[in-house]
Write a protein that holds these residues in place. Sequence first.
Motif, PDB file in Angstrom:
ATOM      1  N   CYS A  74       3.154  22.503   7.116  1.00 35.74           N
ATOM      2  CA  CYS A  74       3.029  21.470   6.078  1.00 35.74           C
ATOM      3  C   CYS A  74       4.212  20.498   6.048  1.00 35.74           C
ATOM      4  N   PRO A  75       5.447  20.946   6.251  1.00 31.20           N
ATOM      5  CA  PRO A  75       6.534  19.957   6.337  1.00 31.20           C
ATOM      6  C   PRO A  75       6.346  18.946   7.458  1.00 31.20           C
ATOM      7  N   ILE A  76       5.717  19.354   8.579  1.00 26.70           N
ATOM      8  CA  ILE A  76       5.423  18.394   9.647  1.00 26.70           C
ATOM      9  C   ILE A  76       4.479  17.315   9.128  1.00 26.70           C
ATOM     10  N   VAL A  77       3.425  17.741   8.424  1.00 32.46           N
ATOM     11  CA  VAL A  77       2.461  16.786   7.880  1.00 32.46           C
ATOM     12  C   VAL A  77       3.118  15.903   6.828  1.00 32.46           C
ATOM     13  N   ASP A  78       3.862  16.515   5.900  1.00 29.08           N
ATOM     14  CA  ASP A  78       4.492  15.741   4.823  1.00 29.08           C
ATOM     15  C   ASP A  78       5.527  14.754   5.360  1.00 29.08           C
ATOM     16  N   GLU A  79       6.246  15.166   6.413  1.00 30.11           N
ATOM     17  CA  GLU A  79       7.227  14.260   7.017  1.00 30.11           C
ATOM     18  C   GLU A  79       6.552  13.035   7.620  1.00 30.11           C
ATOM     19  N   HIS A  80       5.421  13.263   8.260  1.00 30.21           N
ATOM     20  CA  HIS A  80       4.695  12.137   8.848  1.00 30.21           C
ATOM     21  C   HIS A  80       4.174  11.208   7.758  1.00 30.21           C
ATOM     22  N   ILE A  81       3.621  11.754   6.689  1.00 27.08           N
ATOM     23  CA  ILE A  81       3.131  10.935   5.588  1.00 27.08           C
ATOM     24  C   ILE A  81       4.270  10.131   4.975  1.00 27.08           C
ATOM     25  N   ALA A  82       5.448  10.758   4.817  1.00 26.88           N
ATOM     26  CA  ALA A  82       6.605  10.052   4.255  1.00 26.88           C
ATOM     27  C   ALA A  82       7.062   8.930   5.175  1.00 26.88           C
ATOM     28  N   ASP A  83       7.011   9.164   6.490  1.00 27.25           N
ATOM     29  CA  ASP A  83       7.387   8.115   7.444  1.00 27.25           C
ATOM     30  C   ASP A  83       6.442   6.922   7.336  1.00 27.25           C
ATOM     31  N   VAL A  84       5.149   7.210   7.194  1.00 23.55           N
ATOM     32  CA  VAL A  84       4.175   6.123   7.069  1.00 23.55           C
ATOM     33  C   VAL A  84       4.390   5.372   5.762  1.00 23.55           C
ATOM     34  N   GLU A  85       4.672   6.098   4.689  1.00 24.29           N
ATOM     35  CA  GLU A  85       4.929   5.454   3.394  1.00 24.29           C
ATOM     36  C   GLU A  85       6.131   4.510   3.484  1.00 24.29           C
ATOM     37  N   GLN A  86       7.191   4.946   4.156  1.00 24.58           N
ATOM     38  CA  GLN A  86       8.359   4.090   4.323  1.00 24.58           C
ATOM     39  C   GLN A  86       8.024   2.876   5.185  1.00 24.58           C
ATOM     40  N   HIS A  87       7.229   3.089   6.204  1.00 23.07           N
ATOM     41  CA  HIS A  87       6.810   1.986   7.071  1.00 23.07           C
ATOM     42  C   HIS A  87       6.007   0.963   6.280  1.00 23.07           C
ATOM     43  N   LEU A 106       0.842  -1.178   0.000  1.00 20.03           N
ATOM     44  CA  LEU A 106       0.000   0.000   0.000  1.00 20.03           C
ATOM     45  C   LEU A 106       0.883   1.235   0.000  1.00 20.03           C
ATOM     46  N   SER A 107       0.488   2.263  -0.743  1.00 15.60           N
ATOM     47  CA  SER A 107       1.232   3.519  -0.753  1.00 15.60           C
ATOM     48  C   SER A 107       0.326   4.648  -0.300  1.00 15.60           C
ATOM     49  N   ILE A 108       0.924   5.652   0.299  1.00 13.86           N
ATOM     50  CA  ILE A 108       0.192   6.852   0.698  1.00 13.86           C
ATOM     51  C   ILE A 108       1.040   8.044   0.281  1.00 13.86           C
ATOM     52  N   LEU A 109       0.420   8.992  -0.395  1.00 13.45           N
ATOM     53  CA  LEU A 109       1.146  10.105  -0.990  1.00 13.45           C
ATOM     54  C   LEU A 109       0.467  11.406  -0.604  1.00 13.45           C
ATOM     55  N   SER A 110       1.262  12.362  -0.143  1.00 13.39           N
ATOM     56  CA  SER A 110       0.746  13.688   0.147  1.00 13.39           C
ATOM     57  C   SER A 110       0.593  14.450  -1.164  1.00 13.39           C
ATOM     58  N   LYS A 111      -0.649  14.736  -1.536  1.00 15.07           N
ATOM     59  CA  LYS A 111      -0.910  15.420  -2.807  1.00 15.07           C
ATOM     60  C   LYS A 111      -0.790  16.936  -2.672  1.00 15.07           C
ATOM     61  N   THR A 112      -1.474  17.496  -1.705  1.00 18.92           N
ATOM     62  CA  THR A 112      -1.405  18.932  -1.475  1.00 18.92           C
ATOM     63  C   THR A 112      -1.471  19.212   0.019  1.00 18.92           C
ATOM     64  N   CYS A 113      -0.880  20.332   0.407  1.00 16.50           N
ATOM     65  CA  CYS A 113      -0.948  20.798   1.794  1.00 16.50           C
ATOM     66  C   CYS A 113      -0.804  22.308   1.774  1.00 16.50           C
ATOM     67  N   SER A 114      -1.658  22.988   2.511  1.00 15.93           N
ATOM     68  CA  SER A 114      -1.573  24.451   2.595  1.00 15.93           C
ATOM     69  C   SER A 114      -1.903  24.885   4.004  1.00 15.93           C
ATOM     70  N   ALA A 115      -1.227  25.957   4.450  1.00 15.96           N
ATOM     71  CA  ALA A 115      -1.460  26.502   5.780  1.00 15.96           C
ATOM     72  C   ALA A 115      -1.406  28.021   5.695  1.00 15.96           C
ATOM     73  N   GLY A 116      -2.374  28.674   6.294  1.00 16.87           N
ATOM     74  CA  GLY A 116      -2.418  30.135   6.293  1.00 16.87           C
ATOM     75  C   GLY A 116      -2.866  30.667   7.628  1.00 16.87           C
ATOM     76  N   ILE A 117      -2.195  31.736   8.104  1.00 19.30           N
ATOM     77  CA  ILE A 117      -2.492  32.334   9.407  1.00 19.30           C
ATOM     78  C   ILE A 117      -3.328  33.595   9.210  1.00 19.30           C
ATOM     79  N   GLY A 118      -4.413  33.703   9.988  1.00 19.70           N
ATOM     80  CA  GLY A 118      -5.287  34.852   9.886  1.00 19.70           C
ATOM     81  C   GLY A 118      -4.675  36.113  10.479  1.00 19.70           C
TER      82      GLY A 118
END
Length: 491
Positions: free
Chosen positions: A189-202, A143-155
């Motif tokens: 977003c790098p925090i989220v993408d890093e976690h997704i990459a860790d899960v993909e490697q796992h 199984l693969s999991i890929l981060s397609k998009t991530c965005s963060a904005g502060i009000g």
Amino acid sequence: MQPLLLLLLTCTNQVLGQNPAIKVILANKGLQYGSHVGTDWLHEKILSMNVPDVTGGVKVGVGTVRYVLDRMSVSQCDVPEPSVNFSEGNQVKTVINGLSIALRGNWHTKFSFMSDRGSFELAVFNLDLTSLVELGSDDKGHLSILSKTCSAGIGKAEINFHGGASWIFKPFVKFFKNRVKALIETQICPIVDEHIADVEQHLTNMQVSYRINCALVLEIPLINPPHINSSDLGLDLKGEFYNFESPKEPPFKALAFDLPRADGFMLSLGMSEFSFNSAAYAYYAAGQLHITVTDKMIPPTSPLRLNTSSFGPFIPQLPKFFPNMLMELEVYARETPMFSFLPDEMSLKVPGAIKAVAIQPNGTRAPLFKLNADGLFSGQVYISEGKLRGLMKLKNFTLTLESSEIGTFQTAALENGMKMAMTIAVLTPLNAKLKEGIPLPSIHDILLVNSVLKIQQGFVSIASDLEVSSPLRGHFEEGFVCPYKTSGAYL
């Protein structure tokens, strides 16, 4: 961001060309619970977030004020409940609105030969985060999991300076706020993408075989790619048991079955007859469904002893040929025992055999006879108070004489005696255990709660809610100790 979803997917691989024996459906309710659990993970990650120093200079007409904002750390974080939805195209979308973060740090300034320092506090409000991940499989079937998009904005953000001549910063507050806001936005977003990459490697490194006990291995690779619609996620797993020492494919195939979606529950789980029968075949093919019964194994209170004298009323010629001698019975399956499921009832057909020998005074083992013993057991199983419970009964049992070294004899009386013995020695303790209940197992710290079990046509279904005790804590841990050599009897 979706730990429950990731937990369910960490034991999947892909093998094409066969029907799944285990099906899993994660409903939207389960996804929402997983996102709720995920807020704790995101909260911990943000609190430990590394915020880099901010350096620069501001021209003030007669020169440039050099500044440093350093030793910044997150002191507080509030993560609202995420909105998570299944999306067509095997995607999962997560949205968090109104996340807030408070930081503290130190400031330093230098202008010509003058320098100053102090501390500051900064709060960012209405941070909105959107993450979209896609599920699939790689060329090896993991199984693969890929981060397609991530965005963060502060009000908005608020900053307060303390100590020294902090008033000098007032004209530049807006400038500093924007710099730090931008830093925070680029960290999320790098925090989220890093976690997704860790899960993909796992997932890539994940084993798909689990030792159930010293004899059995359960293989649960993904048979088909995961399928997602607007309301749920479906997984098709192989669900086949093998003997650990001598794995062989059974002479029967998994049949297709449709797992109904259980309304109001987080998870639906279905296991077909094939899974149970593959376990029986794994034992049988390895020659492990046999046991030698001696008189020492008979309870002292039993009126029937394992000797030729006790068997005299059933086989009159036996004590004449072999007077007052101990006996041994070799009991084994002559074919694979087979489970079958009908609505609200399960049955087990056991084609067995019994070989009897007499132990002569000089130690010689004299063969006596061989009987075919065919048993049919039926029963109901259900889940109550988090335990598997049920009631089994002997539906039919027949003894037929296959061969004899002591001449023919009638088996009716012996058949009745063995029915009584099986009821007392096997069914009574088994039903006592089932009445007490067997606790449901947990998988990767996922507990089944409020579970309902139903026996359907050809499979067993479980509708359940879930409870995660420690998300993504670690690897599968074997809870048993095997002897050096595992071959032998498993009856």
